[in-house]
Scaffold this active site. Structure first.
Site, short mmCIF file in Angstrom:
data_model
loop_
_atom_site.label_atom_id
_atom_site.label_comp_id
_atom_site.label_asym_id
_atom_site.label_seq_id
_atom_site.Cartn_x
_atom_site.Cartn_y
_atom_site.Cartn_z
NE ARG A 90 -2.89 0.72 3.91
CZ ARG A 90 -3.19 0.93 4.86
NH1 ARG A 90 -4.65 0.12 3.82
NH2 ARG A 90 -2.94 0.88 5.39
CE LYS A 193 -2.04 4.70 6.99
NZ LYS A 193 -3.86 4.99 7.83
CD GLU A 229 -12.45 5.42 4.50
OE1 GLU A 229 -12.49 4.47 5.76
OE2 GLU A 229 -10.71 4.82 4.55
N1 PLP Z 1 -9.58 3.62 6.59
C1 PLP Z 1 -9.04 4.81 6.98
C2 PLP Z 1 -9.30 6.40 6.86
C3 PLP Z 1 -7.34 5.11 8.16
O1 PLP Z 1 -6.70 5.56 8.50
C4 PLP Z 1 -7.27 3.03 7.80
C5 PLP Z 1 -6.33 2.93 9.01
O2 PLP Z 1 -5.04 2.40 8.24
C6 PLP Z 1 -8.20 2.54 7.84
C7 PLP Z 1 -8.91 2.72 7.15
C8 PLP Z 1 -7.58 1.21 7.38
O3 PLP Z 1 -7.05 0.62 7.51
P1 PLP Z 1 -6.11 -0.79 7.74
O4 PLP Z 1 -7.08 -2.05 8.30
O5 PLP Z 1 -4.79 -0.90 6.91
O6 PLP Z 1 -5.59 -0.59 8.76
C1 COI Z 2 -4.19 2.91 11.28
O1 COI Z 2 -5.68 2.62 11.75
O2 COI Z 2 -3.14 2.89 11.45
C2 COI Z 2 -4.26 4.47 10.92
O3 COI Z 2 -3.66 4.78 10.14
C3 COI Z 2 -5.42 5.12 11.21
C4 COI Z 2 -5.21 6.90 12.44
C5 COI Z 2 -4.16 6.37 13.48
C6 COI Z 2 -4.96 7.45 11.52
#
Ligand code: PLP
Ligand code: COI
Length: 349
Positions: A90, A193, A229
């Site tokens: 990612r 991200k 989201e």
């Molecule tokens: N959506 C957003 C905006 C986030 O910041 C995160 C965190 O990383 C997620 C979703 C969840 O992604 P992940 O499960 O890869 O941490």
């Molecule tokens: C995560 O879940 O890792 C995120 O990046 C979410 C947040 C703390 C920015």
């Protein structure tokens, strides 16, 4: 810190089960620099500051992105990182999207291994409910005044032991649907991200908390009709006939936790489906939740939409299917159940 990468081994003296989702200083972080078209070998440092040029592209033009993943101490005492390869991919996607030098996948994984290994004593002990949050950060450090990508980059990875993102952990939270702020544009960078997406979300998050909500549910920016989201996490719902639903949208972050839950939901016979979810559907769901690395699964107890509110947890307790999914995911992460999908990366030494 010397290049031999020696480190203290005695567990840090922290109140592990009281940790919040915040920054705690650890022994070191790791930094790799990209210049003259190549990455260096990376170095561990105790320094928490980064000396960068005042005209760096990360400061002016948002050439910045990050990742978030977690390490756990398992039941048998190993230290494992959950799906680090997915975070590496990612970051590669995000970096390319905003014209940054993408860290090679192997280098990203090596950085994670080295920094976790060197801070092993900060990995919360098994059974405390806490984990070691790993935060890779990629920034453009070359000076630019015109709007152009940098030639030089830094990848740094720091770690910090954390407790739950939402303060009560696995307890339902109140959410509100946001209609005045868009987190991301349809053809923008919502699926990457980048820090700017979080800047765009700060105002809505603060307003929600002021009104007593934990965070907001964002709608798609084009039609304001479909769920995007759910705060800093993906949204999922369980229908009354037991199906796992999660939004399909080009402007949401492809969550690795959600991807894992889709796999687990499939194995549990929950017929997972990704599709646009009309906001009006919230009134028909049996359960809803946020999912992400930080949020893990945070059940949604109620959602306010305009004048109406739907309540999923009248007794203040998580729903049965969210609980089952949460328990399954945690059991895999903590080595209580076999890692049949190869999601865990063991950190040596
Ligand atoms: N959506 C957003 C905006 C986030 O910041 C995160 C965190 O990383 C997620 C979703 C969840 O992604 P992940 O499960 O890869 O941490
Ligand atoms: C995560 O879940 O890792 C995120 O990046 C979410 C947040 C703390 C920015």
């Amino acid at each position: 810190m010397s290049n031999t990468e020696t480190h203290e081994t005695q567990k840090a003296n922290l109140n592990w089960s009281e940790l919040i989702f915040g920054y705690t200083k650890t022994d070191c972080n790791i930094r790799y620099t990209f210049s003259n078209g190549q990455w260096d070998d990376g170095v561990l440092t105790e320094d928490e500051n980064i000396p960068i040029h005042m005209a760096s592209t990360c400061l002016h033009y948002g050439q910045e992105c990050f990742e978030g993943l977690k390490a756990f101490e398992t039941k048998s005492g190993d230290v494992v990182v959950f799906r680090a390869d997915e975070n590496a991919k990612r970051m590669d996607y995000t970096a390319r999207k905003i014209l940054m030098a993408p860290p090679p996948i192997d280098m990203f994984l090596e950085a994670v291994d080295r920094v976790v290994q060197a801070n092993r004593r900060f990995v919360p002990p098994y059974g405390t409910g806490a984990s070691l949050y790993i935060r890779p950060l990629l920034i453009g450090i070359g000076p630019r005044v015109g709007v152009k990508p940098s030639d030089d980059y830094m990848l740094m990875v720091f770690v910090t032991p954390v407790g739950p993102y939402f303060k009560n952990g696995f307890k339902p939270v109140k959410m509100i649907v946001e209609e005045k702020v868009d987190r991301a544009a349809p053809l923008g960078v919502g699926d990457a991200k980048v820090g700017g997406n979080y800047a765009a979300s700060l105002r809505a998050g603060a307003a929600a908390r002021e009104k007593g909500y934990a965070d907001v549910v964002y709608l798609d920016a084009k039609e304001r009709k479909y769920i995007d989201e759910s705060g800093p996490a993906n949204f999922f719902a369980i229908t009354k006939d037991g199906q796992y639903l999660t939004p399909k949208s080009d402007s949401i972050l492809p969550s690795i936790t959600n991807k894992s839950l889709v796999t687990l939901a499939d194995e549990m016979g929950l017929r997972p489906e990704r599709r646009p979810i009309d906001i009006e559907e919230i009134f028909d769901f049996a359960e809803a939740g946020c999912c992400g690395t930080a949020a893990v699964i945070t059940p949604i107890g109620s959602i306010r939409y305009r004048e109406r509110e739907v309540v999923y947890s009248p007794d203040g307790e998580p729903g049965p299917i969210s609980t089952k999914l949460y328990n399954k995911l945690r059991a895999i992460q903590l080595g209580e159940e076999p890692d049949t999908h190869g999601w865990l990366r063991t950190i040596e030494g």
